[in-house]
Motif scaffolding. Structure first.
Motif, PDB file in Angstrom:
ATOM      1  N   TYR A  39       0.831  -1.292  -0.068  1.00 40.87           N
ATOM      2  CA  TYR A  39      -0.052   0.053  -0.067  1.00 40.87           C
ATOM      3  C   TYR A  39       1.007   1.315  -0.129  1.00 40.87           C
ATOM      4  O   TYR A  39       1.912   1.196   0.510  1.00 40.87           O
ATOM      5  CB  TYR A  39      -0.792   0.110   1.151  1.00 40.87           C
ATOM      6  CG  TYR A  39      -1.819  -1.252   1.516  1.00 40.87           C
ATOM      7  CD1 TYR A  39      -3.045  -1.320   0.743  1.00 40.87           C
ATOM      8  CD2 TYR A  39      -1.413  -2.301   2.340  1.00 40.87           C
ATOM      9  CE1 TYR A  39      -4.011  -2.183   0.899  1.00 40.87           C
ATOM     10  CE2 TYR A  39      -2.342  -3.337   2.272  1.00 40.87           C
ATOM     11  CZ  TYR A  39      -3.427  -3.395   1.657  1.00 40.87           C
ATOM     12  OH  TYR A  39      -4.375  -4.467   1.736  1.00 40.87           O
ATOM     13  N   PHE A  40       0.174   2.552  -0.450  1.00 44.84           N
ATOM     14  CA  PHE A  40       0.965   3.586  -0.438  1.00 44.84           C
ATOM     15  C   PHE A  40       0.241   4.672   0.581  1.00 44.84           C
ATOM     16  O   PHE A  40      -0.855   4.687   0.375  1.00 44.84           O
ATOM     17  CB  PHE A  40       1.156   4.186  -1.847  1.00 44.84           C
ATOM     18  CG  PHE A  40       1.941   5.357  -2.165  1.00 44.84           C
ATOM     19  CD1 PHE A  40       3.054   5.300  -2.210  1.00 44.84           C
ATOM     20  CD2 PHE A  40       1.189   6.635  -1.911  1.00 44.84           C
ATOM     21  CE1 PHE A  40       3.805   6.596  -2.407  1.00 44.84           C
ATOM     22  CE2 PHE A  40       2.061   7.955  -2.076  1.00 44.84           C
ATOM     23  CZ  PHE A  40       3.574   7.763  -2.298  1.00 44.84           C
ATOM     24  N   ILE A  66      -8.717   6.987 -17.644  1.00 45.26           N
ATOM     25  CA  ILE A  66      -7.102   7.093 -17.201  1.00 45.26           C
ATOM     26  C   ILE A  66      -6.832   6.477 -15.945  1.00 45.26           C
ATOM     27  O   ILE A  66      -7.924   6.501 -15.134  1.00 45.26           O
ATOM     28  CB  ILE A  66      -6.515   8.612 -17.500  1.00 45.26           C
ATOM     29  CG1 ILE A  66      -4.920   8.109 -17.429  1.00 45.26           C
ATOM     30  CG2 ILE A  66      -6.708   9.277 -16.007  1.00 45.26           C
ATOM     31  CD1 ILE A  66      -4.162   9.695 -17.718  1.00 45.26           C
ATOM     32  N   ARG A  67      -5.866   5.855 -15.544  1.00 50.26           N
ATOM     33  CA  ARG A  67      -5.622   5.106 -14.462  1.00 50.26           C
ATOM     34  C   ARG A  67      -5.262   6.018 -13.232  1.00 50.26           C
ATOM     35  O   ARG A  67      -4.382   7.010 -13.600  1.00 50.26           O
ATOM     36  CB  ARG A  67      -4.447   4.042 -14.634  1.00 50.26           C
ATOM     37  CG  ARG A  67      -4.338   3.121 -13.434  1.00 50.26           C
ATOM     38  CD  ARG A  67      -3.168   2.155 -13.205  1.00 50.26           C
ATOM     39  NE  ARG A  67      -3.348   1.380 -12.322  1.00 50.26           N
ATOM     40  CZ  ARG A  67      -2.257   0.411 -11.877  1.00 50.26           C
ATOM     41  NH1 ARG A  67      -1.440  -0.197 -12.983  1.00 50.26           N
ATOM     42  NH2 ARG A  67      -2.103  -0.322 -10.952  1.00 50.26           N
ATOM     43  N   VAL A  68      -5.885   5.939 -12.249  1.00 49.07           N
ATOM     44  CA  VAL A  68      -5.517   6.596 -10.965  1.00 49.07           C
ATOM     45  C   VAL A  68      -5.253   5.672  -9.952  1.00 49.07           C
ATOM     46  O   VAL A  68      -5.807   4.489  -9.926  1.00 49.07           O
ATOM     47  CB  VAL A  68      -6.168   7.497 -10.364  1.00 49.07           C
ATOM     48  CG1 VAL A  68      -6.561   8.822 -11.377  1.00 49.07           C
ATOM     49  CG2 VAL A  68      -7.704   7.103 -10.025  1.00 49.07           C
ATOM     50  N   PRO A  69      -4.460   5.725  -8.775  1.00 49.54           N
ATOM     51  CA  PRO A  69      -4.563   5.110  -7.746  1.00 49.54           C
ATOM     52  C   PRO A  69      -5.722   4.664  -7.010  1.00 49.54           C
ATOM     53  O   PRO A  69      -6.283   5.827  -6.806  1.00 49.54           O
ATOM     54  CB  PRO A  69      -3.346   5.558  -6.863  1.00 49.54           C
ATOM     55  CG  PRO A  69      -2.619   6.611  -7.530  1.00 49.54           C
ATOM     56  CD  PRO A  69      -3.683   6.989  -8.590  1.00 49.54           C
ATOM     57  N   LYS A  70      -6.012   3.573  -6.928  1.00 47.22           N
ATOM     58  CA  LYS A  70      -7.178   3.164  -6.073  1.00 47.22           C
ATOM     59  C   LYS A  70      -7.054   3.458  -4.651  1.00 47.22           C
ATOM     60  O   LYS A  70      -6.285   3.214  -3.789  1.00 47.22           O
ATOM     61  CB  LYS A  70      -7.591   1.840  -6.179  1.00 47.22           C
ATOM     62  CG  LYS A  70      -8.825   1.229  -5.471  1.00 47.22           C
ATOM     63  CD  LYS A  70      -9.200  -0.220  -5.644  1.00 47.22           C
ATOM     64  CE  LYS A  70     -10.722  -0.609  -5.083  1.00 47.22           C
ATOM     65  NZ  LYS A  70     -10.830  -2.137  -5.126  1.00 47.22           N
ATOM     66  N   VAL A  71      -8.192   4.260  -4.039  1.00 41.34           N
ATOM     67  CA  VAL A  71      -8.357   4.653  -2.569  1.00 41.34           C
ATOM     68  C   VAL A  71      -8.718   3.436  -2.006  1.00 41.34           C
ATOM     69  O   VAL A  71      -9.897   2.854  -2.134  1.00 41.34           O
ATOM     70  CB  VAL A  71      -9.271   5.891  -2.540  1.00 41.34           C
ATOM     71  CG1 VAL A  71      -9.355   6.015  -1.059  1.00 41.34           C
ATOM     72  CG2 VAL A  71      -8.938   7.001  -3.200  1.00 41.34           C
ATOM     73  N   MET A  72      -7.910   3.062  -1.068  1.00 37.91           N
ATOM     74  CA  MET A  72      -8.248   1.809   0.016  1.00 37.91           C
ATOM     75  C   MET A  72      -8.688   2.292   1.207  1.00 37.91           C
ATOM     76  O   MET A  72      -9.668   1.894   1.628  1.00 37.91           O
ATOM     77  CB  MET A  72      -6.933   1.245   0.312  1.00 37.91           C
ATOM     78  CG  MET A  72      -6.294   0.714  -1.147  1.00 37.91           C
ATOM     79  SD  MET A  72      -7.098  -0.094  -2.087  1.00 37.91           S
ATOM     80  CE  MET A  72      -7.108  -1.757  -1.213  1.00 37.91           C
ATOM     81  N   ILE A  80      -4.413   5.886   2.487  1.00 34.83           N
ATOM     82  CA  ILE A  80      -3.819   4.901   1.993  1.00 34.83           C
ATOM     83  C   ILE A  80      -4.383   4.547   0.569  1.00 34.83           C
ATOM     84  O   ILE A  80      -5.660   4.322   0.278  1.00 34.83           O
ATOM     85  CB  ILE A  80      -4.232   3.599   2.973  1.00 34.83           C
ATOM     86  CG1 ILE A  80      -3.630   3.833   4.259  1.00 34.83           C
ATOM     87  CG2 ILE A  80      -3.655   2.419   2.481  1.00 34.83           C
ATOM     88  CD1 ILE A  80      -3.821   3.098   5.500  1.00 34.83           C
ATOM     89  N   LEU A  81      -3.504   4.184  -0.466  1.00 36.27           N
ATOM     90  CA  LEU A  81      -3.826   3.858  -1.741  1.00 36.27           C
ATOM     91  C   LEU A  81      -3.077   2.601  -2.196  1.00 36.27           C
ATOM     92  O   LEU A  81      -2.181   2.346  -1.477  1.00 36.27           O
ATOM     93  CB  LEU A  81      -3.275   5.080  -2.715  1.00 36.27           C
ATOM     94  CG  LEU A  81      -3.299   6.382  -2.563  1.00 36.27           C
ATOM     95  CD1 LEU A  81      -2.664   7.478  -3.338  1.00 36.27           C
ATOM     96  CD2 LEU A  81      -4.952   6.888  -2.864  1.00 36.27           C
ATOM     97  N   GLU A  82      -3.661   1.859  -3.308  1.00 34.85           N
ATOM     98  CA  GLU A  82      -2.863   1.093  -3.925  1.00 34.85           C
ATOM     99  C   GLU A  82      -1.500   1.453  -4.312  1.00 34.85           C
ATOM    100  O   GLU A  82      -1.212   2.412  -4.628  1.00 34.85           O
ATOM    101  CB  GLU A  82      -3.777   0.286  -5.044  1.00 34.85           C
ATOM    102  CG  GLU A  82      -3.617   1.207  -6.179  1.00 34.85           C
ATOM    103  CD  GLU A  82      -4.059   0.625  -7.665  1.00 34.85           C
ATOM    104  OE1 GLU A  82      -3.627  -0.430  -7.784  1.00 34.85           O
ATOM    105  OE2 GLU A  82      -4.878   1.345  -8.322  1.00 34.85           O
ATOM    106  N   HIS A  83      -0.614   0.480  -4.176  1.00 31.57           N
ATOM    107  CA  HIS A  83       0.581   0.754  -4.494  1.00 31.57           C
ATOM    108  C   HIS A  83       0.842   0.356  -5.971  1.00 31.57           C
ATOM    109  O   HIS A  83       0.596  -0.694  -6.394  1.00 31.57           O
ATOM    110  CB  HIS A  83       1.721   0.126  -3.368  1.00 31.57           C
ATOM    111  CG  HIS A  83       3.123  -0.021  -4.168  1.00 31.57           C
ATOM    112  ND1 HIS A  83       3.861   1.395  -4.103  1.00 31.57           N
ATOM    113  CD2 HIS A  83       4.126  -0.710  -4.473  1.00 31.57           C
ATOM    114  CE1 HIS A  83       5.150   1.339  -4.344  1.00 31.57           C
ATOM    115  NE2 HIS A  83       5.213  -0.130  -4.819  1.00 31.57           N
TER     116      HIS A  83
END
Length: 285
Positions: A39-40, A66-72, A80-83
């Motif tokens: 996780y990020f 477009i891709r963005v980090p998924k919010v966890m 905390i985001l997907e890494h």
């Protein structure tokens, strides 16, 4: 954030936390768990900045463009985001980026602004509209972007008589400058400089660290030119997918001004000269 709190949030135990670069303002770490997940984590502010960032990422994700980090997980003082592992640019990276950015900008809303105020860097960004601002782009842009930043500059001691005089002149001509570009509100990243995109493991573009609102798409494109970092292929592909109205280059300084004023407020007087230069260009002073 300590290990016990992270374990409670993630539902699994972190085994390592590695500090990484996270832009200009956040304390960022890559978290690895015993189950093999990564996780990020972003932290360092307790003013709701990260919750607003999460909402912006979710808005961009809904475009499916477009891709963005998924919010966890998100809270008042953490995100905390997907890494996403960094990759190598595909040969057509910027062409693909341009096409996908055009698709983002084709997402619209009933009016300018956003459902909440958020942040650009650590500066508050005003998005909640009143009266005519919802459907009047020059008015929105003046009140919520230029005038707001100027008032901050006054508060911070950067607004001398020259800056104040040029800002007053800009108010009288801004509507004329922007009037040729009327379009429906477009979904904007809001802070699209070269540090706010990355390359994923497949070589494709990913947008990060947004300051999302619905505005004029030329504002996003102007920001890409403030510090560079984008290939001419991006603009060529964008124009092929979603051509800009004539005169976009003449309006570009108006959109650069917002970000230069913000940098003046964030980082100090080294940006004063650039702000004055843009204002003189816009007002012919």
């Amino acid at each position: 954030m300590n290990k016990d709190k992270l374990t409670k949030i993630l539902g699994e135990e972190p085994v390592s936390m590695s500090s990484v670069g996270g832009g200009c303002i956040a304390d960022s770490q890559v978290i690895s768990t015993r189950a093999g997940q990564k996780y990020f984590l972003k932290q360092g502010f307790s003013n709701g900045l990260f919750e607003k960032e999460a909402h912006g990422l979710e808005e961009l994700a809904r475009s499916n463009a477009i891709r963005v980090p998924k919010v966890m997980f998100s809270g008042e003082d953490f995100l905390i985001l997907e890494h996403i592992e960094s990759g190598i640019k595909r040969t057509d990276f910027f062409m693909e980026f341009g096409r996908r950015l055009a698709l983002v900008h084709q997402q619209s809303a009933k009016g300018f602004g956003f459902f909440e105020d958020n942040f650009i860097g650590s500066t508050p960004q005003k998005n909640i509209v009143s009266g005519e601002e919802e459907n009047n782009w020059p008015l929105f842009y003046w009140n919520k972007r230029i005038l707001y930043q100027f008032r901050l500059a006054e508060k911070n001691g950067y607004a001398d008589a020259t800056l104040a005089s040029l800002i007053a002149k800009l108010e009288s001509v801004l509507e004329k400058i922007l009037k040729e570009s009327e379009e429906p509100p477009a979904l904007l990243h809001g802070d699209l400089w070269g540090g706010n995109y990355m390359i994923d493991e497949t070589g494709n573009p990913v947008l990060i660290d947004p300051a999302v609102y619905y505005g004029h798409r030329e504002a996003d494109l102007a920001m890409t030119k403030l510090f560079g970092g984008f290939s001419a292929d991006l603009y060529r592909a964008y124009e092929e997918a979603y051509p800009l109205k004539p005169g976009a280059s003449k309006r570009e300084p108006a959109y650069l001004l917002y970000h230069v004023l913000n940098h003046l407020n964030l980082f100090g007087s080294s940006y004063y000269g650039q702000a004055i230069q843009l204002l003189r260009q816009l007002t012919k002073a």
